[in-house]
Structures are given as structure tokens and as C-alpha cells.
Design an enzyme around this catalytic site. Structure first.
Site, PDB file in Angstrom:
ATOM      1  N   LYS A 130     -16.723   5.412  10.054  1.00  0.00           N
ATOM      2  CA  LYS A 130     -15.660   4.731  10.792  1.00  0.00           C
ATOM      3  C   LYS A 130     -15.663   5.264  12.221  1.00  0.00           C
ATOM      4  O   LYS A 130     -15.856   6.478  12.421  1.00  0.00           O
ATOM      5  CB  LYS A 130     -14.323   5.011  10.094  1.00  0.00           C
ATOM      6  CG  LYS A 130     -13.127   4.293  10.694  1.00  0.00           C
ATOM      7  CD  LYS A 130     -11.855   4.548   9.878  1.00  0.00           C
ATOM      8  CE  LYS A 130     -10.657   3.792  10.411  1.00  0.00           C
ATOM      9  NZ  LYS A 130      -9.448   3.984   9.585  1.00  0.00           N
ATOM     10  N   SER A 172      -7.028  -0.088   8.202  1.00  0.00           N
ATOM     11  CA  SER A 172      -7.780  -0.140   9.438  1.00  0.00           C
ATOM     12  C   SER A 172      -9.284   0.101   9.255  1.00  0.00           C
ATOM     13  O   SER A 172     -10.050  -0.226  10.155  1.00  0.00           O
ATOM     14  CB  SER A 172      -7.228   0.909  10.412  1.00  0.00           C
ATOM     15  OG  SER A 172      -7.383   2.214   9.888  1.00  0.00           O
ATOM     16  N   SER A 221      -5.269   2.848   4.798  1.00  0.00           N
ATOM     17  CA  SER A 221      -6.449   2.282   5.462  1.00  0.00           C
ATOM     18  C   SER A 221      -7.786   2.472   4.767  1.00  0.00           C
ATOM     19  O   SER A 221      -8.778   1.884   5.193  1.00  0.00           O
ATOM     20  CB  SER A 221      -6.560   2.836   6.883  1.00  0.00           C
ATOM     21  OG  SER A 221      -5.654   2.169   7.706  1.00  0.00           O
TER      22      SER A 221
HETATM   23  N1  GLN Z   1      -1.553  -0.169   8.143  1.00  0.00           N
HETATM   24  C1  GLN Z   1      -0.952   1.104   8.373  1.00  0.00           C
HETATM   25  C2  GLN Z   1      -0.634   1.250   9.837  1.00  0.00           C
HETATM   26  O1  GLN Z   1      -0.842   0.330  10.545  1.00  0.00           O
HETATM   27  C3  GLN Z   1      -1.854   2.200   7.900  1.00  0.00           C
HETATM   28  C4  GLN Z   1      -3.018   2.410   8.784  1.00  0.00           C
HETATM   29  C5  GLN Z   1      -3.863   3.557   8.346  1.00  0.00           C
HETATM   30  O2  GLN Z   1      -3.818   3.983   7.196  1.00  0.00           O
HETATM   31  N2  GLN Z   1      -4.601   4.090   9.293  1.00  0.00           N
HETATM   32  O3  GLN Z   1      -0.170   2.247  10.282  1.00  0.00           O
END
Ligand code: GLN
Length: 486
Positions: free
Chosen positions: A76, A151, A175
Site C-alpha cells: 500500500k 482505503s 481499511s
Molecule cells: N473508512 C474509515 C475512514 O475513512 C477507515 C479508514 C481506514 O481504516 N484507514 O476513516
């Protein structure tokens, strides 16, 4: 070769069916040919990959192979890799070439893995659809008109599209698990502190946790083994022994105590998803597990608590992007204030700005007690719910997401409906617990994930449970119908 898991590829390499160099070249060629459909990579690290593959072949020939030697992986794009751009999905870091390796990258390098490149992600890991990426959204290989989740959407899409056998992700509120569910792959978010965060660009430091995204639980065990463990460079990284994760994969599940939280099976979730989860639970009963209903009464407070605390931490973490030290800098600033303002105005996207504003507001004098302190208290209540329930059961099972992969654009203009995507995942991050998503069937043509939630540092048990399920079902082996098989 593209459909093989890490474990199968490792065997093929040791039997000399092909070399790591051949495998690496074939995958790089496949990515270049097909990734315009998925946009799952931001940067390819071809030169480094070919060098790593040659070195891996040499060490295998010299008899020094580990189980991961010569196996391809993608990271990532928030893990720093020396000499490679690390953008975090943001214009702010579009020109940032890291001078050092994240600990996780260093460890997988040491184990002999070959890094093919950096995967697409929501900007600074804020999002659930990959649509906030500066580089455009990644697309779901099961249906290119739909999101891959976020994400870590690029990692999930790349693994599902057979562009790479495994990838890394990070999970602050879901995410790893949510994109794994939406793309039909296996994702593990370990206990907070299980894997070093050194060199992983921070979003919300008390939540962020790296983990593997793979095609099987066995592969997740293989990767976690190399990733986990204490790190002098990260003081929040746990000093806790790392067990042999593969040794317990075949343990019997007879007598396993499963808890089903009633709050996670309420209305508002796609009935097909609830049905798939119940069918999966029935499989475990056939293997000798016992099921009981449990209650996590503070669940509905997870989203409001998270969306105060995570933005508060983000507003502090992201203050370092000021145009002075590294990253984007606006042209011809008039003075220091102009430099800060225009750099941040130009460098950050809409969602990141929204989070910084919410977080700054929640932390400001006069509002701190009303929002931040309250949210911290709720965080403790949510954690206590889990601790209590996990005294009576070995694992909690639940859906990962309230709906399957949704169309691109559907939730993008409505932040609250996007935040609801995380309703089943982010309570674990509030509590710091480990969780997994494994494929358990389909809603229409779209994959559905089953969530396994375990006690602190009980990753070995989660992997055991997931592996046993993958021995009696083949959901994890399904591939998107339109995938190029050559
Ligand atoms: N969707 C969640 C957020 O927008 C979690 C994102 C993540 O786990 N990095 O914060």
C-alpha cells in the site's frame, strides 16, 4: 501461475518449475497489460523488483531460501520504501521519494520477497471506496463500475485481479477488512501494536495497524509471521512473543465457542449478506463449534466516537505537511502564512480537509470536553463490551460490511453514508482487537465477507478458524468471471 497462492508459488519455486525472475517478469507484464482496467497500482518498482528477484534466485540456489524467498508482493502506498515514491494517495506527497524503508518493508525484504510496486489508496487512508485518491479510484475486478472498497482498495483489487499474489494494507477503521470483503479476498487486521508502524505514514496513530491481504488464510499466516514482532523504532509496537502461526492452522474447531452479537444482525444490512454469514456460521457448527448470541450494547456509538477521535489524531499528524520539510510546496509564496495556506489548500483533497477541520474543532479549547473527552470515554465502554464478551466466547462472527461493493460515485458526495460503511469494522480499532475478513459467498455477482473478531494477540486462532473454513469451502478460490486467464 497467476492463480497460485503464496504457499503454492513457494513450492513451485523450490521445485524449480520457474524462477522468481520469470515469475516477476510475468506479473510485471500482466500489470502493465491489464491494470488500466483497475488502476490498482500508483507506482511500479520494476528495476528494484528485477534486482530482488535475481537476488532471491541466487539465495535459493545457495540453499538460503525462506518460505517467502522470491515471492512477489505489493505495498500500500503509505509504506515508505527507500528510493521509491511514497505518495499516500495524495498530491501532497506526489513528489516524495522516501529516504528509508518502513520496518514492515524491511522485514519482507529480509525474508526475500520481491516488491512489484505501490498500490492505490484513499488519500492518507481516509475513505471506504478508494475514491479520495489523488490518482483516481481503483476499480473492483468483480465489476469495474463498482468500488473495490477502501482505503486499501488498490491492494485488494490487485490481489483479486491476480496481478500480485499478496499485498500489504493498513486498517484504521476497517481499511483492510472492508476492501478484502468487497473484492473477495482474505484480509487480516492484527492486534494494535502487533506490527511496527515505523515508516507507515500516520493517519490516526492510536488506531493504525498494518496487515496482510492475501488469497488464503494460510498465506496470511505466512506473511504475518514475517511482519509481526517488536521493533525498537516504534515504541507502541508490542513486546509480545510471536507464535508459529502456521503450526496451529490445522487445529480442530470442535468445541469452539462462537458469539454472534445481536447488534450486528439488525436491520439495515443487505439480507443476502446476513444470510451468507449465517450459512458460514452453520459450516462451523458442522465442524463442532457451539454458537450463542452475545451483546455489544455500545456498538451504535462506534461511528460517532471514531469520527471524533480519528480526525483529532489526523489533524495533529497531518500538521507536518506544511510545504517546508518535504512534499508539495506552492509556487512563489508571499510569506510564511501564504506558504502554509496555499500548500495545504493545493496539496490536500476534500476529504482530508474535512477531517482536519473536524479534528481541529474537536480538539479546540471549549470543545475538548464536549467531544474529545466524551469520545475517549465511549472508546473505553466499547472496549469493555468486547473484553466481557470474549471471556465467554473464543471468537465473534459478524458481517464485514452492510452492503456489497457499491457503484462508483454512489456515496462519494454523502460523507455520512460513506462513514456508515465502517459500522461493523471500526469498533475493533477502537478496542485494538484483531479481526479478519474471509470470503463466504456472494450477493448477486458480488463477494461477501465474513468477519472474525478475536481476543488480543489471538491472531493464531483467527487464522486457524479461517483456514479450517477454507478447507471445507471454496469461496476464496472464486475468480472474477471476466478476468484474463492467460
Ligand atoms: N473508512 C474509515 C475512514 O475513512 C477507515 C479508514 C481506514 O481504516 N484507514 O476513516
Amino acid at each position: 501461475m497467476f492463480n497460485l497462492t503464496l504457499s503454492e508459488l513457494s513450492q513451485a519455486l523450490s521445485q524449480g518449475q520457474f524462477s522468481s525472475l520469470e515469475l516477476t517478469q510475468a506479473l510485471l507484464e500482466r500489470i502493465k497489460r491489464l491494470d488500466s482496467q483497475y488502476n490498482s497500482f500508483i507506482t511500479l518498482s520494476e528495476e528494484q523488483a528485477l534486482l530482488q528477484a535475481k537476488a532471491a534466485d541466487a539465495s535459493r540456489a545457495a540453499g538460503h531460501a525462506t518460505p517467502l524467498t522470491g515471492l512477489p508482493v505489493a505495498h500500500k502506498d503509505l509504506f515508505c520504501i527507500q528510493g521509491i515514491r511514497t505518495s499516500c494517495g495524495s498530491r501532497m506527497l506526489d513528489n516524495f521519494v522516501s529516504p528509508y524503508n518502513a520496518t514492515l518493508v524491511e522485514r519482507l525484504n529480509q525474508a526475500g520477497m520481491v516488491t512489484l510496486g505501490k498500490t492505490n489508496m484513499d488519500e492518507f487512508a481516509m475513505g471506504s471506496s478508494n475514491e479520495s485518491s489523488y490518482y483516481g479510484p481503483a476499480r473492483n475486478p468483480w465489476d469495474a463500475q463498482r468500488v473495490p472498497g477502501g482505503s486499501s482498495g488498490g491492494s485488494a483489487a490487485a490481489v483479486a485481479a491476480r496481478l500480485v499474489p499478496a499485498a500489504t494494507g493498513s486498517d484504521t477503521g476497517g481499511s483492510i477488512r472492508q476492501p478484502a470483503a468487497l473484492c473477495g479476498i482474505t484480509g487480516l487486521k492484527p492486534t494494535y501494536g502487533r506490527i511496527s508502524r515505523y515508516g507507515m505514514i500516520a493517519y490516526a496513530s492510536s488506531f493504525d495497524q498494518a496487515g496482510p491481504m492475501t488469497r488464503s488464510a494460510e498465506d496470511a499466516a505466512l506473511l504475518l509471521q514475517a511482519m509481526a514482532g517488536e521493533d525498537p523504532l516504534d515504541s507502541t509496537c508490542a513486546v509480545h512473543p510471536v507464535p508459529d502461526y502456521r503450526a496451529s492452522l490445522n487445529n480442530s474447531l470442535s468445541g469452539l465457542r462462537i458469539g454472534l452479537p445481536k447488534e450486528y444482525f439488525a436491520e439495515g444490512t443487505d439480507p443476502e449478506i446476513l444470510q451468507r454469514v449465517r450459512e458460514a456460521v452453520a459450516e462451523f457448527e458442522k465442524m463442532g463449534a457451539q454458537v450463542k448470541e452475545v451483546s455489544l450494547p455500545n456498538t451504535q456509538l462506534s461511528i460517532p466516537a471514531y469520527y471524533i477521535l480519528a480526525p483529532a489524531e489526523a489533524s495533529s499528524n497531518l500538521s507536518r505537511f506544511d510545504g517546508v520539510r518535504y512534499g508539495h510546496r506552492c509556487a512563489a509564496p508571499k510569506d510564511l502564512e501564504d506558504l502554509y495556506k496555499r500548500t495545504r489548500e493545493e496539496g490536500f483533497g476534500t476529504e482530508v480537509k474535512r477531517r482536519i477541520m473536524v479534528g481541529t474543532y474537536a480538539l479546540s479549547e471549549g470543545f475538548y470536553d464536549a467531544y474529545y473527552r466524551k469520545a475517549q470515554q465511549i472508546r473505553r465502554l466499547i472496549q469493555q463490551d468486547f473484553v466481557r464478551v470474549l471471556q465467554d466466547v473464543d471468537v465473534i462472527m459478524a458481517p464485514v460490511t452492510p452492503c456489497a461493493a457499491f457503484p462508483l460515485g454512489e456515496k462519494n458526495s454523502d460523507p455520512v453514508s460513506m462513514y456508515m460503511e465502517d459500522v461493523f469494522t471500526l469498533s475493533l480499532n477502537l478496542a485494538g482487537l484483531p479481526g479478519m475478513s474471509i470470503p463466504c459467498g456472494f450477493s448477486g455477482h458480488l463477494p461477501v465477507g465474513l468477519q472474525l473478531i478475536g481476543n488480543y494477540f489471538d491472531e493464531a486462532r483467527l487464522l486457524n478458524i479461517a483456514h479450517q473454513y477454507q478447507q471445507v469451502t471454496d469461496w476464496h478460490q472464486h475468480t472474477p468471471a471476466n478476468l484474463s486467464e492467460d
